[in-house]
Design an enzyme around this catalytic site. Structure first.
Site, PDB file in Angstrom:
ATOM      1  N   GLU A  51       0.844  -1.207   0.000  1.00 43.34           N
ATOM      2  CA  GLU A  51       0.000   0.000   0.000  1.00 43.34           C
ATOM      3  C   GLU A  51       0.881   1.260   0.000  1.00 43.34           C
ATOM      4  OE1 GLU A  51      -4.045  -1.119   2.345  1.00 43.34           O
ATOM      5  OE2 GLU A  51      -2.171  -1.487   3.453  1.00 43.34           O
ATOM      6  N   GLU A  95      -3.554  -9.584   3.899  1.00 43.63           N
ATOM      7  CA  GLU A  95      -4.339  -9.275   5.105  1.00 43.63           C
ATOM      8  C   GLU A  95      -5.433 -10.307   5.378  1.00 43.63           C
ATOM      9  OE1 GLU A  95      -2.596  -5.311   3.823  1.00 43.63           O
ATOM     10  OE2 GLU A  95      -3.307  -7.147   2.882  1.00 43.63           O
TER      11      GLU A  95
HETATM   12  N1  T1G Z   1       4.760  -7.540  11.781  1.00 42.77           N
HETATM   13  C1  T1G Z   1       5.525  -7.923  12.830  1.00 42.77           C
HETATM   14  N2  T1G Z   1       6.421  -8.961  12.799  1.00 42.77           N
HETATM   15  C2  T1G Z   1       6.548  -9.594  11.645  1.00 42.77           C
HETATM   16  C3  T1G Z   1       5.776  -9.262  10.501  1.00 42.77           C
HETATM   17  C4  T1G Z   1       4.852  -8.175  10.600  1.00 42.77           C
HETATM   18  N3  T1G Z   1       4.097  -7.783   9.563  1.00 42.77           N
HETATM   19  N4  T1G Z   1       6.125 -10.098   9.510  1.00 42.77           N
HETATM   20  C5  T1G Z   1       7.075 -10.913  10.017  1.00 42.77           C
HETATM   21  N5  T1G Z   1       7.326 -10.632  11.278  1.00 42.77           N
HETATM   22  C6  T1G Z   1       8.313 -11.288  12.160  1.00 42.77           C
HETATM   23  C7  T1G Z   1       7.977 -12.754  12.432  1.00 42.77           C
HETATM   24  O1  T1G Z   1       7.098 -12.882  13.509  1.00 42.77           O
HETATM   25  C8  T1G Z   1       9.352 -13.341  12.725  1.00 42.77           C
HETATM   26  O2  T1G Z   1       9.678 -13.022  14.041  1.00 42.77           O
HETATM   27  C9  T1G Z   1      10.266 -12.543  11.807  1.00 42.77           C
HETATM   28  O3  T1G Z   1       9.558 -11.334  11.477  1.00 42.77           O
HETATM   29  C10 T1G Z   1      10.606 -13.255  10.536  1.00 42.77           C
HETATM   30  O4  T1G Z   1       9.395 -13.677   9.925  1.00 42.77           O
HETATM   31  C11 T1G Z   1      -2.619  -1.672   6.845  1.00 42.77           C
HETATM   32  C12 T1G Z   1      -2.722  -3.787   8.454  1.00 42.77           C
HETATM   33  C13 T1G Z   1       7.435 -11.472   5.321  1.00 42.77           C
HETATM   34  C14 T1G Z   1       6.936 -13.516   4.073  1.00 42.77           C
HETATM   35  O5  T1G Z   1       0.779 -10.416   6.669  1.00 42.77           O
HETATM   36  O6  T1G Z   1       4.251 -13.323   5.663  1.00 42.77           O
HETATM   37  O7  T1G Z   1      -0.145  -4.621   6.580  1.00 42.77           O
HETATM   38  O8  T1G Z   1       9.757 -15.294  14.973  1.00 42.77           O
HETATM   39  O9  T1G Z   1       9.829 -16.146  10.216  1.00 42.77           O
HETATM   40  O10 T1G Z   1       9.646 -17.035   6.614  1.00 42.77           O
HETATM   41  O11 T1G Z   1      -3.215  -3.104   5.173  1.00 42.77           O
HETATM   42  O12 T1G Z   1       6.961 -13.067   7.712  1.00 42.77           O
HETATM   43  O13 T1G Z   1      11.867 -14.197  14.222  1.00 42.77           O
HETATM   44  O14 T1G Z   1      10.649 -13.328  16.250  1.00 42.77           O
HETATM   45  O15 T1G Z   1       7.885 -15.300   8.817  1.00 42.77           O
HETATM   46  O16 T1G Z   1      11.200 -15.224   5.785  1.00 42.77           O
HETATM   47  C15 T1G Z   1       0.417  -7.763   6.264  1.00 42.77           C
HETATM   48  C16 T1G Z   1       3.464 -11.205   7.305  1.00 42.77           C
HETATM   49  C17 T1G Z   1       0.298  -7.248   7.643  1.00 42.77           C
HETATM   50  C18 T1G Z   1       3.079 -10.437   6.124  1.00 42.77           C
HETATM   51  C19 T1G Z   1       8.826 -13.453   5.722  1.00 42.77           C
HETATM   52  N6  T1G Z   1       1.667  -8.475   6.126  1.00 42.77           N
HETATM   53  N7  T1G Z   1       4.790 -11.774   7.218  1.00 42.77           N
HETATM   54  O17 T1G Z   1       8.737 -14.809   5.938  1.00 42.77           O
HETATM   55  O18 T1G Z   1      10.232 -15.021   8.013  1.00 42.77           O
HETATM   56  S1  T1G Z   1      -1.278  -6.485   7.868  1.00 42.77           S
HETATM   57  C20 T1G Z   1       1.734  -9.782   6.344  1.00 42.77           C
HETATM   58  C21 T1G Z   1       5.054 -12.828   6.408  1.00 42.77           C
HETATM   59  C22 T1G Z   1      -1.145  -4.977   7.067  1.00 42.77           C
HETATM   60  C23 T1G Z   1      -2.289  -2.965   6.183  1.00 42.77           C
HETATM   61  C24 T1G Z   1      -2.392  -4.152   7.072  1.00 42.77           C
HETATM   62  C25 T1G Z   1       6.424 -13.411   6.499  1.00 42.77           C
HETATM   63  C26 T1G Z   1       7.384 -12.920   5.392  1.00 42.77           C
HETATM   64  P1  T1G Z   1      10.515 -14.021  14.891  1.00 42.77           P
HETATM   65  P2  T1G Z   1       9.274 -15.144   9.265  1.00 42.77           P
HETATM   66  P3  T1G Z   1      10.018 -15.609   6.543  1.00 42.77           P
END
Ligand code: T1G
Length: 690
Positions: free
Chosen positions: A99, A119
């Site tokens: 976004e 999301e």
């Molecule tokens: N927020 C906080 N922590 C996050 C995070 C996030 N969005 N994404 C990953 N982490 C942490 C995770 O918990 C882990 O921590 C570490 O980073 C590595 O992640 C307004 C509201 C990016 C594909 O849904 O899909 O935006 O365990 O082990 O396998 O519209 O992480 O090491 O302490 O998963 O390489 C939308 C979520 C949010 C993407 C990487 N975004 N993340 O995968 O590593 S909602 C998502 C992922 C939003 C807006 C709305 C995956 C990754 P720790 P990992 P990975």
């Protein structure tokens, strides 16, 4: 921020995934304003350091008091910049990260970038303009599946769809700078994404097309709130001014954010990542190298397990006891791949490549070069021990020896070798090439690097590995049998298969226990119970009558093709069994069915935590999601129990124990303790982690 001549480069650097926490949002905002107001800056590049551009809002901030600027504020600031703004992305720009880029005039991406709005997987919708801006960039037909599936798309497709303007080979920032200078030199028009409507003209003229697109994309959304909210939001692109639409999108987002479904799905997001953390197996515990795998058994499980390795390019030596069995097993594997080719999910040339990675053999000796060997033979202890004894003499030093047993004692199997440290359980779920769960059974002597190897292999073959301890049925099947016993009792007391299955599918499971029994084959459970000298009156009576389920066209249901129909013969058989067992039949409500099936599972889950067979309640939830179809939007049995209230569950179990005299319903000590303290499994986990 730094300068490269007349271009300002703003770099986000918040490892590990550049999540948009408050400080990051403020940093972007302040630097964009500074660059905007600096006359010597003619263009702005926004990029991210580390392994990925922004992967979204910071999920750990959800539910906390909002801090300004919000992401919407930051994007609005970008919108009003009157000089070219270019987002230069790599890795996985997702959610709020994508976004953010749609606040810029242009987007360029490194080759291999995957872009998406996931999301929906968190029970949410894009909340910072994604439902309004993505359709303006790529059209509703392309945007709807991206938003409803939450799946990212590769850079090549993003370029073709118009989501990005260029793919950068080589250094990303240098490429972005060259792109910025091209824009300046060509005096390209600076059209804000929010002002774009060229991709909406056609559908605004034919709004009926919208419903057709919805129909194509809204399958498997039963019980979920977010998909309907996403469709409603996207629909506003047809007739609502974007600023107004974004406000409404935000309201819908906030409503979902405080809802139980999103809380449950966010719980699962973190529980899946926590499951990777196993005491004694740190980041410094290196996995053993796996270049070749061996699988013993080419039956349903063995064949599926072998396909997982071949699917990621790891060659497999597959063993069967006879040429005939081997041929049959290989034919089934090839047929599975041909079905993928017919479905278009596999290219014919890839089928050939994959089949070439198999080395079928009837000689156990052929496993001498395998780095890992997984046994998937008949579920019988003497058979497995004899096999591991032979394997011990054949397998090379350092090979990981794994058993796919679903119930049996991994330590006892290990004892039949001279290398107990190299033995581990790797419990796959049927169909093994499809189901994502992998229970990794840690034996009392299993070496940390063997565990690390099993977990790493699990992730490599695209499974969700969860480490569990040794007990009968480990975590998933142990809790499943608590449910199955209750299912059988409910039939004797007055329910019919369709009542029980109906209640569980309404609860959100893809299938109820009796339809699942018919799919798996009632003869499998019957034979294993006979071997253990236990009896399920109704299920065994059906099997004795040759009703094995789908494979014989009748089981708990009558099958016309794959369609299951209630069978009056089964109803009669069940009523007769109640009479035979001296049970007076009565009406059984849906609520009671859910309580009777899931409360005992939760109770067994509490015992499993007490015994340390599962490390965390979240691990149990991940197991039930990926192994048994527990609805994600309920967060798994232990999270769900917290939403119901542990005191309520404990008190009902006590009643059941009194009513039935069944000791299994005696509340577990942990459940009692938490119920008395007004505690939760989440609280128990947090205290344990602290
Ligand atoms: N927020 C906080 N922590 C996050 C995070 C996030 N969005 N994404 C990953 N982490 C942490 C995770 O918990 C882990 O921590 C570490 O980073 C590595 O992640 C307004 C509201 C990016 C594909 O849904 O899909 O935006 O365990 O082990 O396998 O519209 O992480 O090491 O302490 O998963 O390489 C939308 C979520 C949010 C993407 C990487 N975004 N993340 O995968 O590593 S909602 C998502 C992922 C939003 C807006 C709305 C995956 C990754 P720790 P990992 P990975």
């Amino acid at each position: 921020m730094r300068r490269d001549g007349n271009v300002a480069i703003i770099t986000i650097d918040n490892p590990p995934v550049n999540a948009l926490k408050h400080a990051v949002r403020k940093g972007i905002q302040d630097n964009v304003i500074a660059a905007r107001d600096d006359a010597s800056v003619e263009a702005i590049v926004l990029t991210g350091a580390g392994r990925t551009f922004v992967a979204g809002a910071d999920i750990t901030e959800f539910g906390k008091p909002p801090q300004s600027p919000s992401l919407i504020d930051v994007i609005a600031t970008l919108d009003d910049v009157k000089k070219p703004t270019i987002a230069a992305v790599h890795g996985t720009p997702l959610g709020g990260g994508l976004e953010l880029t749609m606040g810029c005039h242009f987007r360029v991406a490194a080759a291999g970038t995957r872009l998406g709005l996931p999301e929906i997987k968190l029970g949410l919708i894009p909340g910072a303009g994604g439902t309004q801006r993505l359709p303006r960039l790529i059209g509703i037909e392309k945007a709807m599946p991206m938003i409803l599936s939450g799946e990212p798309i590769p850079a090549k497709q993003a370029l073709a769809d118009g989501l990005i303007d260029e793919i950068i080979e080589g250094d990303l920032v240098s490429g972005a700078l060259a792109f910025a200078r091209k824009v300046l030199a060509e005096k390209r028009a600076l059209t804000r994404v929010k002002d774009r409507d060229d991709k909406l003209k056609d559908i605004r003229a034919n709004p009926a097309k919208f419903d057709a697109i919805v129909a194509d994309n809204s399958k498997k959304t039963r019980g979920l709130h977010a998909p309907a909210a996403a469709i409603e939001a996207i629909k506003m692109t047809l007739d609502t001014p974007i600023d107004e639409a974004q406000k409404k999108e935000r309201d819908a987002f906030m409503k979902l954010l405080v809802g139980d479904q999103s809380k449950a799905q966010r719980h699962i997001f973190f529980a899946e990542r926590e499951a990777n953390k196993v005491p004694g197996v740190g980041k410094d515990t290196a996995p053993r190298e796996i270049k070749r795998a061996g699988v013993i058994g080419a039956g349903t499980m063995g064949g599926g397990i072998a396909m997982n390795f071949v699917n990621v390019g790891i060659p497999v030596t597959i063993i069967e006891t006879s040429d005939e069995a081997l041929k049959k097993g290989m034919a089934t594997i090839e047929k599975n791949y041909q079905m993928s080719v017919q479905r278009g999910s596999l290219k014919p040339e890839d089928l050939t490549k994959r089949m070439a990675l198999f080395t079928p053999s009837t000689d156990l000796g052929a496993l001498k070069d395998a780095d890992i060997v997984i046994e998937a033979v008949f579920e019988n202890m003497p058979v497995k021990k004899e096999l591991f004894g032979k394997l011990d003499k054949i397998a090379k030093p350092g090979a990981v020896l794994a058993t796919n047993t679903s119930y049996l004692d991994v330590d006892e199997i290990a004892q039949s070798t001279t290398r107990v440290k190299d033995v581990v359980g790797m419990h796959f779920f049927s169909p093994a090439n499809v189901m994502k769960l992998l229970e990794i059974v840690r034996g009392k002597d299993t070496a940390p690097d063997v565990l690390q190897t099993a977990m790493t292999v699990g992730r490599t073959i695209k499974k969700v590995p969860v480490v569990v301890g040794v007990c009968f049925g480990f975590v998933g099947n142990r809790m499943l049998s608590a449910r199955s016993i209750e299912g059988e009792k409910l039939l004797l007391e007055g329910a019919l298969p369709q009542d029980v299955d109906g209640a569980l599918t309404e609860f959100g499971f893809p299938m109820g226990p009796f339809a699942m029994g018919d799919l798996a084959g009632l003869d499998v459970g019957w034979r294993s119970r006979k071997e253990r000298g236990v009896r399920n009156e109704i299920a065994d009576t059906l099997a004795e009558a040759g009703r094995y389920g789908q494979k014989t066209g009748k089981g708990f249901y009558l099958y016309e093709g794959r369609a299951a129909k209630p069978d009056p013969e089964v109803e009669k058989l069940i009523v007769d069994a109640s009479v035979r067992m001296g049970v007076k039949r009565r009406a059984v409500s849906k609520e009671e069915i859910i309580e009777r099936l899931i409360y005992p599972m939760v109770n067994e889950g509490a015992r499993i935590l007490e015994e340390g067979i599962a490390l965390r309640p979240g691990d149990i939830d991940v197991i039930w999601l990926y192994g048994y179809g527990f609805p994600a939007w309920r967060g798994g049995p232990m999270h769900w129990a917290d939403t119901v209230g542990l005191k309520k569950i404990r008190d009902r179990l006590r009643e059941l124990a009194k009513e039935t005299g069944d000791k299994r319903h005696e509340p577990a000590a942990l459940l009692n303790k938490l119920a008395d303290e007004g505690g939760t499994f989440a609280g128990f986990a947090a205290a344990k982690a602290a």
